[in-house]
Design a protein around this motif. Structure first.
Motif, short mmCIF file in Angstrom:
data_model
loop_
_atom_site.label_atom_id
_atom_site.label_comp_id
_atom_site.label_asym_id
_atom_site.label_seq_id
_atom_site.Cartn_x
_atom_site.Cartn_y
_atom_site.Cartn_z
N ARG A 22 0.81 -1.23 0.00
CA ARG A 22 0.00 0.00 0.00
C ARG A 22 0.84 1.27 0.00
O ARG A 22 0.37 2.32 -0.37
N SER A 54 -8.86 3.91 -4.52
CA SER A 54 -8.25 2.97 -3.58
C SER A 54 -7.40 3.77 -2.59
O SER A 54 -6.84 4.80 -2.94
N ALA A 56 -4.49 3.05 -1.48
CA ALA A 56 -3.05 2.84 -1.68
C ALA A 56 -2.38 4.15 -2.07
O ALA A 56 -2.96 4.99 -2.76
N ASP A 80 -11.77 1.49 1.04
CA ASP A 80 -10.95 0.29 1.20
C ASP A 80 -11.39 -0.83 0.26
O ASP A 80 -10.60 -1.70 -0.07
N TYR A 83 -9.03 -1.52 -2.76
CA TYR A 83 -7.66 -2.02 -2.66
C TYR A 83 -7.67 -3.54 -2.79
O TYR A 83 -8.40 -4.23 -2.08
#
Length: 175
Positions: A22, A54, A56, A80, A83
């Motif tokens: 991440r 996402s 990340a 979330d 991801y």
């Protein structure tokens, strides 16, 4: 009509032992590509109403650089669910988009983003569909139009590929 823009994050540093996935960030090429895609989106009047991203680092950075081309930048939210998402998880995020979002952008990852694009497209330019079937590269942009007026009506094979753009195709078009 609804429009979906699937946007794969730009080129990142390679995965390394001890580096949390991440936390991976963009490399210089990725930053250039994200800016190029932002300029393309703006110049072709494709700016979304709403963006879901996402969490990340690479997707967040891709969006931040891309959004710098827009004034004002559209509302964006991290989720979330995007991801390491399966195509079905991405599908659910899209289906639950607010009705006020006529053009929705999803900034995420492969393989899920590529797979959901293939799941949703039923028609459109044959050459673009073939190129997309082969690969959704980093900073790739897939634009899909739907004939319905509410995201809750989303179902597989309900979209028409409006265009498929990548930094490489933009570069080839300018040479």
């Amino acid at each position: 009509m609804r429009r979906l823009i699937l946007f794969r994050h730009a080129k990142t540093e390679p995965s390394e032992p001890g580096l949390e996935d991440r936390a991976r960030v963009l490399v210089e090429r990725g930053r250039r590509d994200a800016a190029r895609i932002g300029a393309y989106v703006k110049s072709h009047a494709l700016v979304p109403d709403r963006v879901v991203i996402s969490p990340a680092a690479r997707t967040q950075e891709t969006w931040k650089i891309t959004a710098a081309a827009f004034r004002p930048a559209p509302g964006a939210a991290s989720t979330d669910q995007l991801y390491d998402a399966t195509p079905h998880a991405i599908f659910a995020v899209i289906k639950n988009a607010p009705t006020t979002a006529h053009t929705l952008m999803v900034v995420g990852h492969n393989p899920g983003l590529h797979e959901v694009a293939l799941m949703l497209i039923a028609s459109g330019d044959i050459d673009a569909r073939e190129r997309l079937r082969e690969k959704l590269p980093t900073a790739g942009l897939v634009i899909i139009d739907f004939a319905f007026d509410d995201w809750c009506k989303l179902h597989p094979q309900s979209g028409r590929l409006e265009r498929f753009v990548s930094p490489k195709s933009l570069e080839a078009a300018t040479n």
